[in-house]
Scaffold this active site. Sequence first.
Site, mmCIF file in Angstrom:
data_model
loop_
_atom_site.group_PDB
_atom_site.id
_atom_site.type_symbol
_atom_site.label_atom_id
_atom_site.label_comp_id
_atom_site.label_asym_id
_atom_site.label_seq_id
_atom_site.Cartn_x
_atom_site.Cartn_y
_atom_site.Cartn_z
ATOM 1 N N ASP A 55 6.627 9.710 -12.728
ATOM 2 C CA ASP A 55 6.874 9.161 -11.382
ATOM 3 C C ASP A 55 7.737 7.902 -11.486
ATOM 4 O O ASP A 55 7.384 6.843 -10.969
ATOM 5 C CB ASP A 55 5.537 8.859 -10.699
ATOM 6 C CG ASP A 55 5.695 8.619 -9.199
ATOM 7 O OD1 ASP A 55 6.798 8.875 -8.673
ATOM 8 O OD2 ASP A 55 4.732 8.164 -8.561
ATOM 9 N N GLN A 112 0.833 -1.197 0.000
ATOM 10 C CA GLN A 112 0.000 0.000 0.000
ATOM 11 C C GLN A 112 0.864 1.242 0.000
ATOM 12 O O GLN A 112 2.007 1.215 0.458
ATOM 13 C CB GLN A 112 -0.980 -0.012 1.156
ATOM 14 C CG GLN A 112 -0.468 0.423 2.499
ATOM 15 C CD GLN A 112 -1.598 0.317 3.517
ATOM 16 O OE1 GLN A 112 -1.908 -0.783 3.952
ATOM 17 N NE2 GLN A 112 -2.195 1.427 3.884
ATOM 18 N N GLY A 113 0.322 2.300 -0.586
ATOM 19 C CA GLY A 113 1.053 3.566 -0.648
ATOM 20 C C GLY A 113 0.154 4.685 -0.156
ATOM 21 O O GLY A 113 -0.885 4.429 0.464
ATOM 22 N N GLU A 154 -4.040 0.853 -2.461
ATOM 23 C CA GLU A 154 -3.447 -0.459 -2.179
ATOM 24 C C GLU A 154 -3.278 -1.236 -3.482
ATOM 25 O O GLU A 154 -3.927 -0.932 -4.482
ATOM 26 C CB GLU A 154 -4.367 -1.254 -1.248
ATOM 27 C CG GLU A 154 -4.619 -0.565 0.076
ATOM 28 C CD GLU A 154 -5.707 -1.229 0.919
ATOM 29 O OE1 GLU A 154 -5.787 -0.880 2.101
ATOM 30 O OE2 GLU A 154 -6.473 -2.072 0.389
ATOM 31 N N PHE A 212 -1.765 6.575 -1.789
ATOM 32 C CA PHE A 212 -3.017 6.795 -2.508
ATOM 33 C C PHE A 212 -3.855 5.542 -2.706
ATOM 34 O O PHE A 212 -4.868 5.577 -3.390
ATOM 35 C CB PHE A 212 -2.722 7.440 -3.868
ATOM 36 C CG PHE A 212 -1.941 8.704 -3.734
ATOM 37 C CD1 PHE A 212 -2.518 9.820 -3.133
ATOM 38 C CD2 PHE A 212 -0.630 8.790 -4.160
ATOM 39 C CE1 PHE A 212 -1.800 10.996 -2.979
ATOM 40 C CE2 PHE A 212 0.099 9.952 -4.008
ATOM 41 C CZ PHE A 212 -0.488 11.061 -3.412
#
Length: 528
Positions: free
Chosen positions: A386, A275-276, A280, A278
């Site tokens: 990114d 998860q980050g 999962e 923003f």
Amino acid sequence: DKGPAMKYRTDNTPEPISSHVSHYGSDSSQATQSPAIKGSAVNFNSHSMTPFGGPSGMTPFGGASSSFSAVPSPYPSTLTGGGTVFVALYDYEARTTDDLSFKGGERFQIINNTEGDWWEARSIATGKTGYIPSNYVAPADSIEAEEWYFGKMGRKDAERLLLNPGNQRGIFLVRESETTKGAYSLSIRDWDEVRGDNVKHYKIRKLDNGGYYITTRAQFESLQKLVKHSREHADGLCHKLTTVCPTVKPQTQGLAKDAWEIPRESLRLEVKLGQGCFGEVWMGTWNGTTKVAIKTLKLGTMMPEAFLQEAQIMKKLRHDKLVPLYAVVSEEPIYIVTEFMTKGSLLDFLKEGEGKFLKLPQLVDMAAQIADGMAYIERMNYIHRDLRAANILVGDNLVCKIADFGLARLIEDNEYTARQGAKFPIKWTAPEAALYGRFTIKSDVWSFGILLTELVTKGRVPYPGMVNREVLEQVERGYRMPCPQGCPESLHELMKLCWKKDPDERPTFEYIQSFLEDYFTAAEPSGY
């Protein structure tokens, strides 16, 4: 098969037009570093390409959707009506009630192939009709239907496949020549005492009368006959052909016909992978049949309409080194469905997975794969925005694919959009992008330089000991990360090129790819 045209010895035995040492041999003394970067004196012209393709005609948000067109079917549309018989190259399990299951070797008549990726077909054996993935079949009795024919594959990818562990000497494949239109290349795994495992590439030329030859002494009326002969006699090749190089089934283009915007109920989330900020990432199943990765976004992360628009562009980006976008759930919470990659993110792989034990040749090869995918994004006038190890996924045999391309610009979170907020990846971002929002393919090149440090340090956070604000100030003043421990200076020189203050002075991904692919080029004996 880069390099000079075929030369003949006096005894007329063929020489490979290029041969390549295994990247995975234990003896690194046989490998010489690419001469392209020595110290700080850089000769970009050692490659035939220009290193600096400025942001020509690039829109700030990547190419407009008009620059993409649906991938056309490789076979003429006159097939509609079932005149040509097609043969299955692989097994396929039906995923929906409209699909046909089939085994490799099964034959079909094509009823309708106007859709491109999924064709309506009738099995000659069973008489059943349904949809089949068009990249799983080829016209019967064509070169494409041969198990040894790998189609459009570059020299480097052929080497990666042939040098996989477990493959023996003499294992081979035939592919389209990268350099000569209408010609083919025969790639064979070889071994010798000096170099250990390596791959030799031979150009297969075509005669005006339709025949094929590697040496003029032995000519064949078809490619099939040439391969059959070479399996029985080496005839000047480094080794007679033994078995066909094993391969994995390709990904289908999409999950099924018309399965792009899918209902949430069709997805089952099974194992949480990470998860980050923003959302999962889950491993899951679509339609009870198909293993996929599912990225779930937190409410409010991005506008569904903007996401859907960008996703239409993203799904048209197709390349071996990009994670394919399969489907979306377009109402909030947004779900993004992609190919499932067995080894997870490159960052986790380097820190906690098998990546901890990799040596420099494998790390450089992974970097070359990422550069290959980014060179495609560059050609398509798109921008990633990114690029970092957390957004690269790893599969079996160290295959790397780029994920999350283009998503970053859609994020609405204030902690991110401020560009100095806590959620923004400052340490990976070029100064002109962090300070002024100028994202281009050249800011992606900067990020790639940072990703290189992640690779050689096995996932260490960049600029150790510095906080985001400090990094921004120091980089503006001209600070650049020193050469990481154990990293060759020539690789650090490449990083520093990626971190040039002027974006136009940074190399192209096309240049970076060729530099990394040739980084461990074997010293050829004279006469090659």
